[in-house]
Scaffold this motif. Structure first.
Motif, mmCIF file in Angstrom:
data_model
loop_
_atom_site.group_PDB
_atom_site.id
_atom_site.type_symbol
_atom_site.label_atom_id
_atom_site.label_comp_id
_atom_site.label_asym_id
_atom_site.label_seq_id
_atom_site.Cartn_x
_atom_site.Cartn_y
_atom_site.Cartn_z
ATOM 1 N N PRO A 241 40.769 -31.650 -8.444
ATOM 2 C CA PRO A 241 41.620 -30.565 -7.960
ATOM 3 C C PRO A 241 40.883 -29.302 -7.538
ATOM 4 O O PRO A 241 41.403 -28.540 -6.718
ATOM 5 N N ASP A 242 39.695 -29.067 -8.070
ATOM 6 C CA ASP A 242 39.031 -27.781 -7.869
ATOM 7 C C ASP A 242 37.869 -27.893 -6.879
ATOM 8 O O ASP A 242 37.428 -28.989 -6.529
ATOM 9 N N VAL A 243 37.358 -26.743 -6.456
ATOM 10 C CA VAL A 243 36.195 -26.672 -5.562
ATOM 11 C C VAL A 243 35.275 -25.561 -6.052
ATOM 12 O O VAL A 243 35.716 -24.422 -6.258
ATOM 13 N N VAL A 244 34.003 -25.895 -6.252
ATOM 14 C CA VAL A 244 33.021 -24.888 -6.657
ATOM 15 C C VAL A 244 32.278 -24.388 -5.422
ATOM 16 O O VAL A 244 31.997 -25.150 -4.494
ATOM 17 N N VAL A 245 31.980 -23.095 -5.422
ATOM 18 C CA VAL A 245 31.263 -22.449 -4.311
ATOM 19 C C VAL A 245 30.178 -21.567 -4.913
ATOM 20 O O VAL A 245 30.466 -20.713 -5.766
ATOM 21 N N TRP A 246 28.931 -21.764 -4.464
ATOM 22 C CA TRP A 246 27.816 -21.005 -5.050
ATOM 23 C C TRP A 246 26.751 -20.688 -4.026
ATOM 24 O O TRP A 246 26.346 -21.545 -3.242
#
Length: 319
Positions: A241-246
Motif C-alpha cells: 500500500p505504501d511508497v517510500v521516497v528518499w
C-alpha cells in the motif's frame, strides 16, 4: 528458465567474487541479480543504458548492504529495536530456488527464482521461521518485475509481524529536474520529523532538499518523470500500500561512507512498501507483494542540458 532468444545464466563476478544471475531478453534488455541480498543491481535497456543507480563507493563485501539497485528490506523498514537498518534480508546470502511454487502468470518466461531462509544467527535476533521466495522477471519489452512471497513456517504456532520495502534506486539525470506524480494529496510519514504525519500539498513531488518520506495508501501506479532524459519510469504495485521516497541531498550525502558526495544529484530512491501497518502472518499463511517497473518516453519536451555523469557507469566488469 528461459525461452526463445532470452537466456538466464549463473556466473561469478570476477571483480567482486560474488555470484550473480544474468537475465537477457532477445532485444538486448538485461538484468543482473546478486545472490548476496537477493538484489537486482543492474537493469539495462536495449540501448545499454543503466536504469538503476549504484554508487561508485558501494561496498560489495558482506556484511555491508550494496548501495544501489533494488534492496529487499525485510523484516522491517527503517531502524527499530535490535534489528539492523532495514532488516537483514539485504545483506544475507540467498539461494536459487530449485522448486518454486506456481507464481501468477506473467508476460515473461525470462525469470529467476530465489529463496531465503533464516539462519540460526538470524533466529537469535528475530525468533521466527519463514520462507522468503523472490521471482525476478524481465519481459520481452524490458519491463522489470519483482514478486515476493513470504510464508510463516513457525512450528510453535506463533504468528509474526513484519514490514517490507523494495528500496529502488533510480538513475536520473538531475534530481532538481525530476518529479513524481501519483502521490499528490496523500498523507505521508516524514522521517526527518520523527515520523510526523503530513499531507502532500504540491501537484507533484519535486526535490529541492533532503527527502525521507513514506506515502500512505498510494495508488497502484505512480510515475517518476525525468525531464532532462525525456524518460518516465512507471511503477506499478500489488499488495504493497505504501511508497517510500528518499534522497539524502548534499549535507546528508557527505556523511554516508558508501555514497559519493555529489551522487545525490543523479539518483532517487522510490519503492513500493508496507510500512505504516505491519503485516501479520499466522503459521502456514503466506503474503505476496509485487512491483513492476517499465520505462516510457516522456511527453514533456525540455531543452537538454550538459550534465556531468555520475553513478555507476557500466557493466559489472567495471567494478
Amino acid at each position: 528458465m528461459a525461452g526463445g532468444m532470452a537466456f538466464v545464466e549463473l556466473v561469478k563476478d570476477g571483480a567482486t567474487g560474488l555470484e550473480k544471475l544474468v537475465l537477457r531478453e532477445a532485444h538486448g534488455c538485461s538484468v543482473e541479480v546478486y545472490l548476496y541480498g537477493g538484489q537486482v543491481i543492474f537493469w539495462e535497456n536495449e540501448y545499454r543504458e543503466q536504469l538503476l543507480f549504484v554508487s561508485r563507493k558501494a561496498s560489495f563485501k558482506p556484511p555491508k548492504a550494496i548501495r544501489g539497485g533494488i534492496q529487499i528490506c525485510f523484516p522491517q523498514f527503517g531502524n527499530h529495536g535490535v534489528l539492523e537498518q532495514h532488516g537483514f534480508a539485504r545483506n544475507r546470502l540467498w539461494s536459487v530456488d530449485e522448486t518454486p511454487p506456481p507464481f501468477p502468470a506473467t508476460t515473461s518466461n525470462c525469470h529467476i527464482d530465489l529463496i531465503f531462509k533464516q539462519s540460526p544467527e538470524d533466529l537469535k535476533i528475530w525468533p521466527h521461521s519463514f520462507e522468503f521466495r523472490l521471482r525476478v522477471a524481465l519481459s520481452p519489452t524490458g519491463d522489470l518485475m519483482l514478486t515476493s512471497r513470504i510464508k510463516n513456517t513457525n512450528a510453535d504456532g506463533k504468528p509474526f509481524k513484519f514490514g517490507f520495502s523494495y528500496n529502488t534506486y533510480f538513475s536520473v539525470s538531475d534530481i532538481s529536474e525530476v518529479r513524481v506524480e501519483g502521490l499528490e494529496t496523500l498523507d505521508y510519514l516524514d522521517n526527518l520529523q520523527r515520523g510526523e504525519r503530513c499531507t502532500e500539498q504540491g501537484d507533484a513531488v519535486v526535490f529541492e532538499t533532503e527527502a525521507d518520506k513514506v506515502y500512505l495508501s498510494a495508488p497502484p501506479k505512480i510515475v517518476i518523470i525525468d525531464h532532462d532524459k525525456k524518460r518516465t519510469f512507471e511503477l506499478r504495485k500489488e499488495g504493497l500500500p505504501d511508497v517510500v521516497v528518499w534522497n539524502p541531498w548534499d549535507r546528508k550525502a557527505k556523511t554516508i561512507l558508501d555514497f559519493g558526495e555529489e551522487e545525490y544529484k543523479c539518483m532517487l530512491c522510490v519503492g513500493a512498501a508496507y510500512v505504516e501497518k505491519p503485516i501479520t502472518l499466522r503459521p502456514g499463511e503466506e503474503w505476496q507483494g509485487r512491483q513492476e517497473i517499465s520505462v516510457v518516453p516522456s511527453t514533456f519536451s525540455f531543452l537538454l542540458h550538459s550534465k556531468a555523469s555520475c553513478g555507476f557507469p557500466g557493466a559489472a566488469s567495471e567494478f
